[in-house]
Design an enzyme around this catalytic site. Sequence first.
Site, PDB file in Angstrom:
ATOM      1  N   GLU A 299       2.098 -71.369  22.802  1.00 39.13           N
ATOM      2  CA  GLU A 299       2.022 -70.079  23.483  1.00 39.13           C
ATOM      3  C   GLU A 299       1.513 -70.240  24.904  1.00 39.13           C
ATOM      4  O   GLU A 299       2.064 -69.667  25.851  1.00 39.13           O
ATOM      5  CB  GLU A 299       1.109 -69.137  22.698  1.00 39.13           C
ATOM      6  CG  GLU A 299       0.968 -67.769  23.309  1.00 39.13           C
ATOM      7  CD  GLU A 299       2.272 -67.004  23.279  1.00 39.13           C
ATOM      8  OE1 GLU A 299       2.646 -66.454  24.334  1.00 39.13           O
ATOM      9  OE2 GLU A 299       2.920 -66.964  22.222  1.00 39.13           O
ATOM     10  N   ASP A 303       3.687 -69.394  28.287  1.00 41.24           N
ATOM     11  CA  ASP A 303       3.253 -68.359  29.221  1.00 41.24           C
ATOM     12  C   ASP A 303       3.163 -68.885  30.650  1.00 41.24           C
ATOM     13  O   ASP A 303       3.745 -68.316  31.577  1.00 41.24           O
ATOM     14  CB  ASP A 303       1.895 -67.795  28.798  1.00 41.24           C
ATOM     15  CG  ASP A 303       1.971 -66.931  27.555  1.00 41.24           C
ATOM     16  OD1 ASP A 303       3.082 -66.527  27.186  1.00 41.24           O
ATOM     17  OD2 ASP A 303       0.916 -66.670  26.951  1.00 41.24           O
ATOM     18  N   SER A 509       6.787 -62.877  23.273  1.00 39.14           N
ATOM     19  CA  SER A 509       5.792 -63.509  24.126  1.00 39.14           C
ATOM     20  C   SER A 509       6.460 -64.314  25.222  1.00 39.14           C
ATOM     21  O   SER A 509       5.804 -64.738  26.171  1.00 39.14           O
ATOM     22  CB  SER A 509       4.861 -64.402  23.316  1.00 39.14           C
ATOM     23  OG  SER A 509       5.592 -65.402  22.676  1.00 39.14           O
TER      24      SER A 509
END
Length: 590
Positions: A299, A303, A509
């Site tokens: 993650e 990002d 995400s």
Amino acid sequence: MLWLSTFVLVLVQLSAAKPLAGKRWDDVAVKHAWVEPPRGWELHSTPPEDHLFDMRIALKQNKLDELISSLFEVSDPTHARYGKHLSKEEVDALVAPHPDSVEAVEAWLEHHGINPADAEFRSAGGEWITIRVSIAQAERMLNTKYGVYHHAASDSYVVRTMEYSLPAELHSHVDVVTPTTYFSTLRSMRATSFVLPQTSSLVGDAESFAADISPLAVPASCGSTVTPACLRAMYNTTSYVPKATATNKLGVAGYLAEFANDADLQTFFQKFRTDAVGGTFSHVQVNGGQNSQTNPGIEANLDIQYTEAISFPTPNIYYSTGGSPPFNQDSNTPTNTNEPYLDWLNFILNQTTIPQTFTTSYGDDEQTVPQDYATTVCNMFAQLGARGSSIMFSSGDSGVGGGDCLTNDGTNRKIFQPAFPASCPFVTTVGGTTRVPEVAVSFSGGGFSRYFAQPSYQAASVAPFLKNLGTKFSGLFNATGRAYPDVSAAANGFQVVIGGRTTSVGGTSASSPTVAGVVALLNDFLISEGKPPLGFLNPLIYSTAKTGFNDITSGSNPGCGQTGFTAGAGWDPVTGLGTPDFLRLQALVG
């Protein structure tokens, strides 16, 4: 009679001198309670009475209504105050509690042998007080019993309670006390990304692939194998070169003991954006957040690699927010409360200067978050917006709801399950698309809050969808609730470098940092023109900037055993207003 009059006069004088002396702290009323442990949790054991932890008390903010009114005024492009964002000091003044609230809470603490002057932390506005207490003290103060609860799926242990109470007179002075009934932990918090199988050999030839893409002709392969070149072409940012890099910043909020890896970012740049090689980002560790640069998180790398890929050379900041270690039955060492939004928000709101754009890719089912807690956290996002920051959140990856979708109020009804903080009306929530041309991706989280009412800024856009829907799904969702997502972006097949190797990752995400990158470029443009940043986006994008998005008109988001909502013309609870077109938005906001 004279003696009686004198006695009454003395009582009146004493009461006036010590207005809190006669308060009855044992007149308690329940503040929040669960009828059963939140799904997946079970009582494991009883914690030692001398186990210490940090209790946080949120005092009611005296001028919260004025803060929210100001937020909407400075965010409404038709209002005279548009763009005149508040300073930290102005926000602190609006969220400060009334002196009566401070006096009441401090008297209650003193009643329990706690000196308010010994507080571990007080927010700048004074609306948050953190005190260190033992289990025994907390149980007396909150008229409750704490337990050690176990979450089998993540093997997490937390100290929580099924209900807590406060003296009746404190209910008008206190919003929430933690840790109490919010059971989510850093481990069970859902990051919305997931690893996908490689679907193309394109990755090995990324540089030549990037050279072939233009905004006028995005190859269909970008629908399954997404690179920075794909996104920059799809959302029309390829030709823009940031100028306000001394002022403009983009922040990524990270949890789950994850951090972003510097070496992986360089490998990513070498493969997918060669002009950015050597570019870096700042690491900020909050509350014991990690940054060992070993075993980086999927993650975190997703990002930072994609915010950087779109916004470069805009300075990026990755905030690694820590959580408490697993509860140790024999430990007497103070631990934090493992409630990450509070840790990060209290930290960031205490900073004098903050990024103009934020993205966060984490969330919970709304019903698992006590409403008083959710409301308090949501209002903290309003503070960020009032100060001029745009806040993006992923909408989630379970369509209209994941799992069995049963309510946790004891009735076990099957209903659509909105997500939080996606359902907060003061953030911009980002859903997902796939393919070229874009369609809604099936897992795109979307729906209607059961906690927050539909804000006025979106009413005109949501009404046509509800009218066309008619009675379909009646009773499964709250048609008067805050509707989300607000916008969307690609969510499938993102090429992410993790530990030196390229992996395909999907989830909303991926969508949130993508939109945040586009918004950061818009902020750069405005700041370079001597104008204020966008701040809270929603009143703008639902009105004068509405035509700056590509409407997504097909696809659906099934869940809860239902077909889910369907994307169509205009706003829908699958893709929102659609995907951003930077050049159109630049013209509209300029």
